[in-house]
Write an enzyme that holds these catalytic residues in place. Structure first.
Site, PDB file in Angstrom:
ATOM      1  N   GLU A   1       9.396   7.612 -13.703  1.00  0.00           N
ATOM      2  CA  GLU A   1       8.477   7.724 -12.567  1.00  0.00           C
ATOM      3  C   GLU A   1       9.129   7.183 -11.309  1.00  0.00           C
ATOM      4  O   GLU A   1       9.895   6.215 -11.362  1.00  0.00           O
ATOM      5  CB  GLU A   1       7.198   6.931 -12.871  1.00  0.00           C
ATOM      6  CG  GLU A   1       6.138   6.991 -11.802  1.00  0.00           C
ATOM      7  CD  GLU A   1       4.834   6.308 -12.229  1.00  0.00           C
ATOM      8  OE1 GLU A   1       4.031   5.999 -11.351  1.00  0.00           O
ATOM      9  OE2 GLU A   1       4.650   6.103 -13.438  1.00  0.00           O
ATOM     10  N   GLU A  58       3.454   4.628  -2.587  1.00  0.00           N
ATOM     11  CA  GLU A  58       2.040   4.252  -2.606  1.00  0.00           C
ATOM     12  C   GLU A  58       1.678   3.507  -1.336  1.00  0.00           C
ATOM     13  O   GLU A  58       2.428   2.639  -0.879  1.00  0.00           O
ATOM     14  CB  GLU A  58       1.736   3.367  -3.808  1.00  0.00           C
ATOM     15  CG  GLU A  58       1.947   4.045  -5.157  1.00  0.00           C
ATOM     16  CD  GLU A  58       1.754   3.106  -6.327  1.00  0.00           C
ATOM     17  OE1 GLU A  58       1.079   3.485  -7.290  1.00  0.00           O
ATOM     18  OE2 GLU A  58       2.289   1.976  -6.278  1.00  0.00           O
TER      19      GLU A  58
END
Length: 257
Positions: A143, A147
């Protein structure tokens, strides 16, 4: 514009991102999905050949919302993701809020991943742009994250996971409020080399494997908006403001290397 960075290695953040990755494959296209080629999507509409809308379930755990397909919408060349108090198909595991998650049907390998977005400003929320693969794709969990936490939209949090190992959080001071206008966020993922993150074209952070091996498996491109529960030390408590919250995305682009 001066952009500084500092590391933040919090247990809460690591646990929450673990849950994102572990559950992101629910309802996704099958593991034999093709490796995608370069594309530009101006979000003039829902391209069902490229994207999938999560619908009728929840990622559970610290995600205090269920996914509704109709909470990902398109208008005037913008994709929006709404967060509100509507009920979800199938109950969404009893979560009190509904929101949206958008992901590619294909997996994508090394290249440059970009979007132009305007984030939500509200404590307890996360506006995201990231790539993910895991057991649902028949692969280890890899991943790469971008964010924006609604508690402080003048900052950007970056992270990556390789074979399920994370703990590489880095916080960038943006020098602007990401909730008041659109800005470009990108990362370059190089085969055997580095991950480089960019804001409005400027390099803001690099990982070269010195803090742990970098991801190697092709991943889906994903975007979502969600409120947290049980992670107040990371996101701050979430309080619904009485009207829907919307994260807006102007376009997304992938350039294969």
């Amino acid at each position: 514009m001066l952009i500084t960075r500092s590391r933040v290695l919090t247990a809460s953040a690591a646990v929450v991102v673990c849950i994102v990755a572990a559950l992101a494959g629910t309802g996704a296209a099958p593991a034999e999905a093709a490796i995608g080629s370069s594309f530009v999507d101006n979000f003039d509409g829902f391209d069902t050949g490229r994207w999938y809308k999560a619908d009728g379930y929840s990622n559970g755990g610290m995600f205090n919302a269920g996914w509704r397909a109709d909470h990902v919408w398109f208008s005037g060349g913008v994709m929006g993701i709404n967060l509100d108090t509507q009920s979800c198909p199938g109950g969404c595991s009893g979560k009190p809020y509904a929101s949206g998650e958008y992901r590619t049907t294909d997996l994508f390998s090394y290249g440059r991943f970009e979007t132009r977005l305007k984030a939500v400003k509200n404590p307890g929320t996360v506006t995201s742009f990231f790539t993910y693969t895991g057991p649902s794709d028949g692969q280890p969990w890899d991943e790469i994250d971008v964010e924006i936490l609604g508690k402080n939209t003048t900052q950007l949090q970056l992270n990556y996971f390789t074979n399920g190992v994370g703990g590489h959080e880095t916080v960038i001071n943006l020098g602007f409020d990401a909730s008041t206008g659109y800005h470009n966020y990108a990362f370059e993922w190089w085969n055997g080399g580095t991950i480089n993150w960019f804001v409005d074209g400027a390099l803001v952070h690099q990982e070269n494997g010195s803090r742990g091996p970098l991801p190697t498996h092709p991943q889906r491109i994903m975007m979502n908006l969600w409120p947290g529960i049980g992670v107040d030390s990371w996101l701050q408590p979430f309080t619904y403001p009485g009207t829907k919250l919307t994260a807006s995305y102007d376009w997304a682009r992938y350039t294969r290397y």
